[in-house]
Design an enzyme around this catalytic site. Structure first.
Site, PDB file in Angstrom:
ATOM      1  N   TYR A 196      31.673  66.207  10.721  1.00 26.08           N
ATOM      2  CA  TYR A 196      33.059  65.935  11.406  1.00 26.08           C
ATOM      3  C   TYR A 196      33.809  64.869  10.169  1.00 26.08           C
ATOM      4  O   TYR A 196      34.901  65.337   9.914  1.00 26.08           O
ATOM      5  CB  TYR A 196      33.162  65.423  12.761  1.00 26.08           C
ATOM      6  CG  TYR A 196      34.390  65.402  13.396  1.00 26.08           C
ATOM      7  CD1 TYR A 196      35.366  66.491  13.773  1.00 26.08           C
ATOM      8  CD2 TYR A 196      35.050  63.981  13.783  1.00 26.08           C
ATOM      9  CE1 TYR A 196      36.424  66.227  14.306  1.00 26.08           C
ATOM     10  CE2 TYR A 196      36.294  63.962  14.315  1.00 26.08           C
ATOM     11  CZ  TYR A 196      37.058  65.063  14.365  1.00 26.08           C
ATOM     12  OH  TYR A 196      38.185  64.914  15.111  1.00 26.08           O
ATOM     13  N   SER A 238      41.876  62.750  10.690  1.00 20.96           N
ATOM     14  CA  SER A 238      41.244  61.825  11.682  1.00 20.96           C
ATOM     15  C   SER A 238      40.899  60.460  10.596  1.00 20.96           C
ATOM     16  O   SER A 238      41.108  60.523   9.556  1.00 20.96           O
ATOM     17  CB  SER A 238      39.867  62.325  12.046  1.00 20.96           C
ATOM     18  OG  SER A 238      39.107  61.304  12.669  1.00 20.96           O
TER      19      SER A 238
END
Ligand code: NAD
Length: 274
Positions: free
Chosen positions: A168, A155
């Site tokens: 995350y 990501s």
């Protein structure tokens, strides 16, 4: 490789996709299946898999769905065996299962100091451990066979952490780091024909981040607007934006590309903000 038009050929390749019934990976299942890939969808959600399976059948895509928890190694072994029984081989693993949850996210009402350990652990397990375990199970098969491709999903926040989502961000940084580690490890110890790469999608408006990017009336939150201001191409990504890069990474066209994390982000990572 002979002709340029053969570069992106995935015809007949058997592609296992964890989290394959989710928003991004179901688009991969559809597109790679329509391009001639044989698709094995491994997901926790039987309902989402049943819906996707109907669509794939309508499109004439050869596929199977297998209920699999990427956090259970036995489940992954059973899934691998079932794919081999059905298709006779596996060429590609896409580690798509991942995500964030509100409980692991700081907000006006929840400070960093209060983030519960179990929510942080949940995010780490799903994103990092799920990728790690599936790579062990399918990677061992690739090592025995002497070739194979693994695609991980990292990501933007692995390059630089985003505000509010510390677990995350750190888990995706671990996925990027592991991508490089495993690429080298496989080549050094097993085969020069095993490749491990990752994509780093930018901002797509999907289930995992809708609560952060949009208000109840559908308008953008301040965070949603900040992201668009920081994206030179001026829009959120769509699942189909990922497909050509995945096709490139899993096909012979990228045969000398190994251990990379490719941003697909409309220029977000390149922009300093000034
Ligand atoms: P999604 O929630 O739509 O899909 C995730 C899928 O994984 C779901 O079908 C879910 O049932 C499945 N799943 C959850 N836990 C599982 C488990 N333990 N075992 C097996 N399957 C499990 O998410 P998405 O937006 O399509 O994201 C896919 C991947 O892309 C994730 O790794 C996510 O972190 C990453 N990503 C998403 C974005 C985005 O903007 N959506 C951006 C960057 C990276």
């Amino acid at each position: 490789m002979s002709k340029v038009e053969d570069y992106f050929n995935v015809e007949g390749k058997v592609i296992a996709i964890t989290g394959g019934a989710g928003v991004l990976c179901s688009e991969m299942a559809r597109s790679l299946g329509e391009a001639g890939g044989k698709i094995a969808v491994l997901d926790l959600s039987e309902k989402a898999m049943a819906m996707l399976s109907n669509e794939l059948t309508e499109k004439g895509v050869e596929h199977i769905t297998i209920k699999t928890n990427v956090l259970q190694k036995n489940d992954l072994v059973r899934a691998k065996d079932e794919i081999l029984k059905t298709f006779g081989k596996i060429d590609i693993l896409i580690n798509g299962a991942g995500g964030n949850k509100p409980e692991a996210t700081t907000s006006k009402d929840k400070s960093f100091f209060e983030l519960p350990e179990d929510a942080v652990q949940w995010v780490f397990n799903l994103n990092f451990l799920g990728t790690f375990l599936a790579s062990q199970v399918f990677g061992e098969y690739f090592a025995e066979k002497g070739y194979g491709e693994i695609i991980n999903i990292s990501s933007m926040n692995a390059f630089r952490p985003l505000t509010n989502i510390p677990a995350y961000s750190a888990a995706k940084a671990a996925v990027s780091n592991f991508t490089q580690w495993l690429a080298v490890h496989m080549n050094h110890n097993y085969s020069k024909k095993i490749r491990v790469n990752a994509i780093a999608p930018g901002f797509l408006l999907t289930n995992q981040n809708r609560f952060l990017l949009t208000n109840e009336d559908g308008s953008l939150t301040q965070r949603g607007n900040q992201i668009l201001d920081h994206t030179p191409m001026g829009r959120f990504g769509e699942p189909k934006d990922l497909i050509s890069t995945v096709m490139w990474l899993i096909s012979d066209s990228s045969e000398f590309v190994n251990g990379v994390v490719v941003p697909i982000d409309g220029g977000f990572a390149a922009y300093s903000g000034v």
